[in-house]
Design a protein around this motif. Structure first.
Motif, PDB file in Angstrom:
ATOM      1  N   GLU B   4       0.839  -1.192   0.000  1.00 61.31           N
ATOM      2  CA  GLU B   4       0.000   0.000   0.000  1.00 61.31           C
ATOM      3  C   GLU B   4       0.879   1.249   0.000  1.00 61.31           C
ATOM      4  O   GLU B   4       1.843   1.343   0.745  1.00 61.31           O
ATOM      5  CB  GLU B   4      -0.899   0.018   1.227  1.00 61.31           C
ATOM      6  N   LYS B  15      -4.740   6.544  -1.645  1.00 58.10           N
ATOM      7  CA  LYS B  15      -4.218   5.335  -1.000  1.00 58.10           C
ATOM      8  C   LYS B  15      -4.490   4.194  -1.967  1.00 58.10           C
ATOM      9  O   LYS B  15      -5.617   4.008  -2.394  1.00 58.10           O
ATOM     10  CB  LYS B  15      -4.970   5.126   0.321  1.00 58.10           C
ATOM     11  N   GLU B  17      -3.042   0.074  -3.429  1.00 60.82           N
ATOM     12  CA  GLU B  17      -2.116  -1.064  -3.362  1.00 60.82           C
ATOM     13  C   GLU B  17      -1.481  -1.260  -4.735  1.00 60.82           C
ATOM     14  O   GLU B  17      -2.186  -1.337  -5.730  1.00 60.82           O
ATOM     15  CB  GLU B  17      -2.871  -2.334  -2.979  1.00 60.82           C
TER      16      GLU B  17
END
Lengths: 782, 153
Positions: B4, B15, B17
């Motif tokens: 992440e 945000k 991943e």
């Protein structure tokens, strides 16, 4: 004549979208359920495929399907149907698709490629026409006799690697050489280059479950894509729909159907799912069309006072693995072999020859630069032999009023004034260099004429659909691809002039969709202004006639007694008897609501009048239709230490008939000249002996950068109104590239006394000559 | 394998991943829907993918997404929050772009220059944008547009 909107500055439709990064290009499109394809390429540029094993690849994560060429039933094409979207039993060039993986992500597709196992039996590789023409050469197409061709002009020669042969015979060339006091003979070579738009090719294809096909692609020939894809799958043309979003540059290689048939073939294995293929920069070099690649053996004769008497020439196009898209380039090069000069006698023959490179396709100016490079270089050589100024020799032999080019097309005054073009270039760059040499540099000047016709299919046409809206505004719908050359701007200005209303009231549609756009052959040949402009004028006149018919019902006057001014239709003798355009553009609603008259919604088309195919016997005929001519010159300085050629000043003067959008016209020349400098001094798709491309990236393939800009550029337009063009205008987009290579090489000769006969001429080549001639200087020892 | 990362994109927190070898350009275009940086070469050679990292121009096609963890990324979408910039207006005025594919990278690079050096001379302008390729214009009108802005303000 005074015009209100053309020839003036204008706002470019869709410019704000582009400068703000909001314009949608193919790779910006993401469709629901979209899958991604990656392509497997061969290890060899020429080989039989013995077997393909896809079983391991099919087991890889995310893989939906692995596709090979085994389902392909027949080749496709335009003039010569010799193309395949994917290799079937052999590979003919290093960038030919051998298999494809369709997966949920590009990453997964790429990972699975390495699991495909292919066995090959390598064959000899030819990258040059002259090698592929040798008697013992292995055939690249073993059964070219089976290929369909539209006319015998495109008939291959089975049992050889020769695809197209084309020949013109004008007058009596033997007699012409007898009359000559001086004969010059030489060979010139224009190497392959690439269009290299900054946007690499990308296409999305979707086979709907009802059997129709939808394609999103960057291509200026959406209707050609539609037709070839339909034919390939045996579908109705009306069942294939092609969308063209914004195109990130074309320069030729996005004008013939390129990767579209490939992506359509791949997507046919996953009906209902859109499949996107976006090429990497490397693939854009190896697996799309390349350009140029013509050798020319030229012989010209002249009397001692400088009158040309004969031209004999043979051209060899190394056309690559498939000849269809290069065939007309060869034909055009033959037809243009005489350049801007009058030859009473000519015999010119051309061969397009299969080789193991990516197929040659359109590249800005399409056959003209290749042919004119040879003739413009040899004119300088001839001038030297005659001890005559190259300018004087040129001026003596220009195709002027009443004279014919090598295919016998007669030129008229309205085709343009080459003398004015020449004079304006000489004003900017005088033919004599004051200082030929100083401590660091050698200086020289050189010149070249240029000429170009659209050279399109005889039936090539552009359409314009005009829709009047109830507020009096107009929607303009055309299928011309604005790849940056500014044709939407030109279209709006011409429409404004023809409809007598400010451009702000005219909206040019900016997405092409074969489902809605009026038919257009292809946006090629620098002929949008000419053809599209005339289509706009025709449609505007049709709309104005309809408005007058409607007004005649309201005003109780015969339609021919009425005038139109963009806002009103009125009685020409009593202008206060009038009705507003906005009130009659969908018919006229009378007081009680009863509506009379017609809806003003019209479509018109325009094609070049009287263009014909060449005569089967002599190769002659009215094959150009509309020519634009010009003249270019430059002053170079050559660094004695490094051999680097600097363009101090480059001047271009083109007789465009009428400038429509001045800023756009100038920009075409600025960009075209720099692209020409690229192909002259640095750009080349280089092949290794095994057919691999040695420089498929932007480090090793040199594109002109800011540092390569000429010190100064002069751009001039002469305006001799054309007899047919809209408001007298002619085509311009490709032309600025044509005279660049010969002008620079002529200037290099003037500076260092060496005749380069090929392009590109790299810094190393110049340095070597300087060393051989003892013209270098060594830095003084400290 | 996935990791992440958090970064600021055009002023807003992001945000996401990412895979350790995922390129910033692909994350921006394919996963975050930021389309103005363009894929031209994938090897940092053409400049079409230029974005600003903490105000400094970088090639997002050769930058790993994980490298921008905790940093600030600006694209055209961020600069245009209050409408077109002066530079974009000048590009329009000077007819400095044609197809528009290189324009986002070109204008971002020029933006960086003008921020550092509001009144550069022509040589400095040429140097700053030397790494951004344009196939259409022949560069002259691009230089003119930047020169024009550099004379104002």
């Amino acid at each position: 004549m005074e015009y209100k909107y053309i020839g003036k500055d204008a706002k470019r439709p869709s410019a704000v979208e582009r400068i703000t990064g909001k314009a949608i290009f193919v790779d910006d499109i993401r469709l629901p359920g979209m899958l991604y394809a990656k392509i497997l390429y061969p290890k060899y540029a020429h080989a039989k495929i013995l077997s393909i094993d896809t079983s391991e690849a099919e087991k890889m994560p995310g893989v939906v399907k692995v596709v090979t060429g085994k389902n392909i039933k027949h080749p496709f094409g335009d003039c010569l149907h010799d193309r395949l979207p994917m290799a079937v039993d052999k590979v003919r060039y290093i960038g030919e698709p051998v298999a494809a993986v369709i997966a949920d992500t590009e990453r997964h597709a790429r990972a699975a490629l390495s699991k495909i196992k292919v066995e090959y039996e390598p064959l000899p590789v030819y990258t040059d026409a002259l090698d592929a023409m040798k008697k013992d050469a292995v055939l690249i197409h073993e059964h070219s006799e089976k290929y369909f061709y539209v006319t015998p002009l495109y008939k291959p020669t089975p049992g050889t690697n020769i695809a197209i042969t084309y020949e013109i015979k004008k007058g009596d060339v033997k007699k012409g050489f007898k009359e000559a006091d001086v004969v010059v003979e030489d060979e010139f070579n224009f190497h392959h280059m690439s269009s290299v738009a900054i946007e690499p090719h990308a296409t999305i294809a979707l086979h709907h479950l009802d059997g129709t096909v939808e394609i999103w692609t960057a291509n200026v020939g959406p209707f050609a894509v539609r037709e070839q894809v339909a034919e390939f799958f045996g579908k109705n043309i009306s069942d294939v729909r092609v969308h063209i979003p914004h195109i990130g540059g074309c320069f030729g290689y996005k004008s013939d159907p390129g990767i579209e048939p490939l992506v359509a073939y791949i997507a046919s294995f996953v009906p209902g799912r859109p499949v996107k293929l976006r090429l990497t920069r490397k693939e854009d070099f190896t697996s799309t069309f390349i350009g140029r690649g013509i050798r020319a053996r030229v012989k010209v004769g002249a009397t001692k006072d400088g009158k040309l008497t004969a031209l004999e020439e043979t051209l060899y196009l190394s056309t690559g693995a498939y000849a269809d898209t290069g065939s007309n380039i060869l034909i055009v090069a033959v037809q243009t072999s005489g350049g801007v000069y009058y030859f009473p006698n000519a015999h010119v023959k051309g061969y397009s020859v299969y080789t193991n490179t990516p197929p040659v396709g359109a590249l800005r100016a399409y056959g003209h630069p290749e042919a004119e490079f040879a003739i413009e270089r040899i004119m300088d050589m001839l001038a030297r032999k005659l001890d005559m100024s190259p300018i004087e020799l040129r001026k003596k032999n220009y195709i002027t009023d009443g004279k014919t080019n090598v295919v016998g097309e007669k030129f008229k005054k309205s085709d343009g004034d080459l003398f004015k073009c020449t004079e304006s270039v000489l004003e900017a760059i005088p033919p004599k260099v004051e200082v030929k040499e100083d401590e660091n540099y050698l200086y020289g000047v050189g010149y070249a004429g240029l000429i170009k016709a659209p050279k399109a299919a005889t039936f090539a046409s552009k359409g314009c659909h005009i829709k009047f809206n109830v507020d009096g505004t107009v929607s303009l719908n055309m299928a011309g691809g604005d790849v940056g050359q500014g044709l939407w701007t030109v279209a709006r200005q011409i429409a404004a002039e023809a409809l007598k209303m400010p451009p702000e009231k005219i909206k040019v549609y900016n997405e092409i969709d074969t489902q809605y756009s009026p038919w257009e052959w292809q946006t090629v040949g620098s002929m949008f202004t000419f053809q599209g402009g005339n289509a706009i004028i025709r449609a505007a006149n049709k709309a104005i006639d309809a408005l007058k018919r409607n007004a005649s019902l309201v005003l109780k006057r015969d339609p021919d007694m009425l005038e139109y001014d963009g806002e009103y239709v009125y009685d020409r003798s009593y202008p206060d008897v009038k009705v507003a355009v906005k009130d009659i553009c969908r018919g006229y609603v009378t007081e009680d609501g009863t509506t009379i008259g017609e809806v003003v919604d019209v479509t018109s088309y325009f094609r070049l009048p009287g263009v014909q195919g060449p005569d089967p016997e002599t190769g002659m005929g009215r094959t150009g239709g509309s020519y634009t001519m010009g003249f270019q010159g430059c002053k170079v300085k050559i660094d004695k230490r490094t051999g680097k050629v600097y363009i101090d000043h480059f001047a271009t003067s083109i007789d465009v008939g009428k400038v429509i959008f001045p800023k756009g016209a100038e920009a075409q020349v600025l960009g075209g000249v720099l692209m020409g400098i690229g192909e002259t001094l640095m750009e080349e798709v280089r092949f290794k002996e095994n057919g691999e491309i040695a420089n498929p990236d932007l480090i090793r393939y040199k594109l002109p950068r800011i540092e390569d800009l000429p010190g100064k550029q002069t751009v001039k337009f002469i305006e001799t109104p054309d007899a047919v063009g809209p408001f007298g205008a002619r085509g311009l987009g490709e032309h600025p590239m044509i005279g660049v290579a010969p002008a620079i090489l002529n200037a290099i000769y003037d500076a260092i006394g060496y005749d380069f006969k090929e392009v590109p001429v790299t810094q190393d080549m110049v340095k070597k000559v300087l060393e051989e001639k003892g013209l270098t200087v060594k830095d003084k020892e400290e | 394998m996935k990791r992440e990362i958090k970064f600021t994109l055009n002023g807003d927190p992001v945000k996401i991943e990412v895979m350790p070898n995922e390129k910033l350009l692909d994350v921006l275009r394919d996963r975050l829907g930021v389309k103005s940086p363009k894929h031209g070469c994938g090897r940092g050679e053409c400049g079409a993918c230029t974005v600003l990292l903490n105000g400094k121009s970088i090639r997002s096609c050769i930058t790993l997404a994980i490298e921008v963890d905790g940093q600030e990324i600006t694209t055209l979408e961020g600069l245009e929050k209050n409408g077109m910039t002066e530079l974009q207006k000048s590009f329009l005025q000077h007819n400095s772009f044609q197809c528009g594919f290189c324009a986002p990278g070109m204008t971002l690079t020029a933006t960086e220059l003008l921020k550092k050096n509001p009144h550069p001379d022509e040589e400095e302008i040429r140097e700053a944008i030397a790494g951004n390729l344009c196939r259409c214009t022949g560069y002259k009108n691009i230089i003119d547009a930047i020169v024009d802005v550099s004379k104002k303000g």
